[in-house]
Enzyme design. Structure first.
Site, short mmCIF file in Angstrom:
data_model
loop_
_atom_site.label_atom_id
_atom_site.label_comp_id
_atom_site.label_asym_id
_atom_site.label_seq_id
_atom_site.Cartn_x
_atom_site.Cartn_y
_atom_site.Cartn_z
N CYS A 1 0.80 -1.23 0.00
CA CYS A 1 0.00 0.00 0.00
C CYS A 1 0.83 1.28 0.00
O CYS A 1 0.75 2.07 -0.94
CB CYS A 1 -0.93 -0.01 1.20
SG CYS A 1 -1.92 -1.50 1.25
C1 UGA Z 1 -1.32 0.40 5.51
C2 UGA Z 1 -2.13 1.35 6.41
O1 UGA Z 1 -1.61 1.33 7.74
C3 UGA Z 1 -3.61 0.96 6.44
O2 UGA Z 1 -4.36 1.91 7.19
C4 UGA Z 1 -4.13 0.94 5.00
O3 UGA Z 1 -5.49 0.55 4.93
C5 UGA Z 1 -3.31 -0.05 4.18
O4 UGA Z 1 -1.93 0.37 4.22
C6 UGA Z 1 -3.86 -0.04 2.78
O5 UGA Z 1 -3.77 0.98 2.09
O6 UGA Z 1 -4.53 -1.03 2.39
P1 UGA Z 1 -0.23 -2.04 5.83
O7 UGA Z 1 0.43 -1.79 4.52
O8 UGA Z 1 -0.90 -3.33 6.07
O9 UGA Z 1 -1.35 -0.89 6.10
O10 UGA Z 1 0.89 -1.92 6.93
P2 UGA Z 1 1.30 -0.93 8.11
O11 UGA Z 1 1.05 -1.58 9.40
O12 UGA Z 1 0.75 0.41 7.92
O13 UGA Z 1 2.87 -0.89 7.87
C7 UGA Z 1 3.43 -0.43 6.66
C8 UGA Z 1 4.94 -0.44 6.75
O14 UGA Z 1 5.40 0.59 7.62
C9 UGA Z 1 5.54 -1.74 7.27
O15 UGA Z 1 6.68 -2.07 6.51
C10 UGA Z 1 5.92 -1.40 8.71
O16 UGA Z 1 6.96 -2.19 9.19
C11 UGA Z 1 6.31 0.05 8.57
N1 UGA Z 1 6.19 0.83 9.82
C12 UGA Z 1 4.99 1.01 10.41
C13 UGA Z 1 7.32 1.41 10.38
O17 UGA Z 1 8.45 1.26 9.85
N2 UGA Z 1 7.19 2.16 11.50
C14 UGA Z 1 6.00 2.37 12.12
O18 UGA Z 1 5.95 3.10 13.15
C15 UGA Z 1 4.86 1.78 11.54
#
Ligand code: UGA
Length: 418
Positions: free
Chosen positions: A263
């Site tokens: 995403c």
């Molecule tokens: C993301 C959004 O959080 C959702 O709200 C959205 O619906 C979704 O995309 C989408 O568009 O369908 P997702 O891709 O499942 O969700 O994952 P996240 O939990 O947001 O993490 C994304 C990335 O950021 C991961 O690689 C994670 O490790 C990283 N991350 C997250 C960090 O490096 N630091 C953080 O503090 C949070």
């Protein structure tokens, strides 16, 4: 309500299973016969916590088919949950949305009233300028007069999608039709959260701006984190300190090896490409992407402090999925890191609790093994925050940590931003 869901992928499956849990009847339409069969047996094709049990529990309210016709005929609402992959220029590929809209349009001919809801992530203006014209052309009917249209973006995180669906911060509903608004209000009445009613394009933009902002937050803390690292400051303590300010908030300030997944990378790039089309510059977002592209290489820099020449060295990699609790490796930060390790002729030994099968398709020639075997390497890189990595014995090992697994501090330890 009787709900048709076009696309039994990750978003479609979770949406349907959760709405079935709220008492609605769900019929999924998917071209993939295997998916259809699995759903009809009460099973999920993707790994997502709680999804299988929801499908099983609501088995009598759910079914799946390959045929759009009967699904539209027998339902009040159709959710479009089809993929919108990236094109080479960063824009999004609408071919699935086009085909889906055509199929629904054809079937609207026979319907008195039906509501089409776009849940797929589509750029602002897509529903108004692309989906509605197709629906009208194929049905010979008029949107908001003969059928309703709404945009209802999802904010589901992989690995927490069921919880996110059932306990949302808000539900966004874009529509300019009163009848449609009333039906959607009813559909979501059992959800205890703010409901935001807005226009079609505003709802589409809310989705993109949310993801872009979250990606920005992470790149921001990684930039601060890289500076903290140079100054000998622990970024996590800084994040806790600034996160206490309610205007900022602590969420998505975990610094590390960067963001991946299906995403953030796709959506931020699509927004940049959309802005380009309008002649508007997106300076912040372009830098957000650049910071994220460079972040994984910090792991190699830190590793080289201990092993300057990686040639022939055994480098253990813990974590291949783009984050914990998923088998998804799309845009995982482990990809550029392993690519670089291979370029430097290191011998890569990798472990992930769920993602090895998917990773093998990309990198068939590295060694896949269990975590104990990974620990027998010259140095270890931690790239995903799986809980089980906290239980490993790091004593005496060189560890470069990209995900704040502090238990690894028992080794010769180097955190990426702390
Ligand atoms: C993301 C959004 O959080 C959702 O709200 C959205 O619906 C979704 O995309 C989408 O568009 O369908 P997702 O891709 O499942 O969700 O994952 P996240 O939990 O947001 O993490 C994304 C990335 O950021 C991961 O690689 C994670 O490790 C990283 N991350 C997250 C960090 O490096 N630091 C953080 O503090 C949070």
């Amino acid at each position: 309500m009787n709900i048709n869901i076009l696309g039994a992928g990750y978003v479609g499956l979770v949406t349907g299973a959760c709405l079935a849990g709220h008492g609605h009847n769900i019929i999924w339409v998917d071209i993939d016969q295997k998916k259809v069969q699995m759903i009809n047996n009460g099973k999920s094709i993707i790994y997502e916590p709680e999804l299988n049990s929801l499908l099983k529990k609501n088995k009598r309210r759910i079914k799946a088919t390959n045929y759009v016709d009967s699904a539209v005929k027998d339902s009040d609402i159709t959710f479009i949950c089809l993929g919108t992959p990236s094109k080479k220029d960063g824009g999004i590929d609408l071919s699935y949305i086009k085909k889906g809209s055509e199929e629904i349009g054809k079937n609207l001919k026979q319907k008195d009233w039906h509501i089409v809801i776009i849940k797929s992530t589509v750029l602002p203006g897509t529903t108004k300028d692309f989906v509605i014209p197709i629906l009208e052309k194929k049905s010979g009917k008029k949107a908001n007069v003969d059928f309703g249209v709404a945009v209802n973006p999802e904010f589901l995180r992989e690995g927490k999608a069921v919880k996110d669906f059932l306990e949302p911060d808000r539900i966004v509903i874009g529509t300019n039709n009163k009848k449609t608004k009333n039906v959607l209000e009813k559909l979501y009445q059992s959800f205890n959260c703010p409901k935001i009613f807005t226009g079609l394009s505003e709802a589409e933009m809310i989705k993109y701006a949310s993801n872009a902002f979250l990606a920005t937050k992470i790149s921001f803390i990684n930039e601060i984190g890289n500076l903290c690292k140079k100054l000998g400051i622990d970024t996590y303590e800084v994040a806790d300190g600034i996160g206490r300010d309610r205007r900022i908030g602590r969420a998505f300030l975990d610094s590390g090896v960067g963001w991946g997944g299906s995403c953030f990378p796709k959506d931020v790039k699509a927004l940049i490409a959309k802005a380009k089309e309008t002649g508007e510059k997106t300076r912040i977002l372009e830098e957000v992407v650049k910071v994220n592209d460079l972040q994984p290489l910090k792991m190699i820099e830190l590793l080289k402090k201990y092993i300057p020449n990686l040639k022939g060295k055994k480098i253990g990699v813990l974590g291949l999925a783009f984050k914990k609790d998923t088998d998804d490796i799309r845009e995982s930060r482990s990809i550029p890191i392993i690519k670089r390790l291979i370029e430097e002729k290191a011998f890569v030994k990798a472990y992930d609790p769920k993602a090895i099968k998917n990773f093998k398709k990309l990198f068939p020639n590295i060694k896949y093994c269990n975590s104990n075997e990974v620990m027998k390497s010259d140095a270890i890189l931690i790239l995903t925050d799986w809980d089980e990595f906290r239980k490993l014995n790091y004593k005496g090992k060189i560890v470069v940590d990209g995900r704040h697994i502090l238990e690894a501090k028992k080794g010769i330890y180097e955190g990426i931003c702390w």
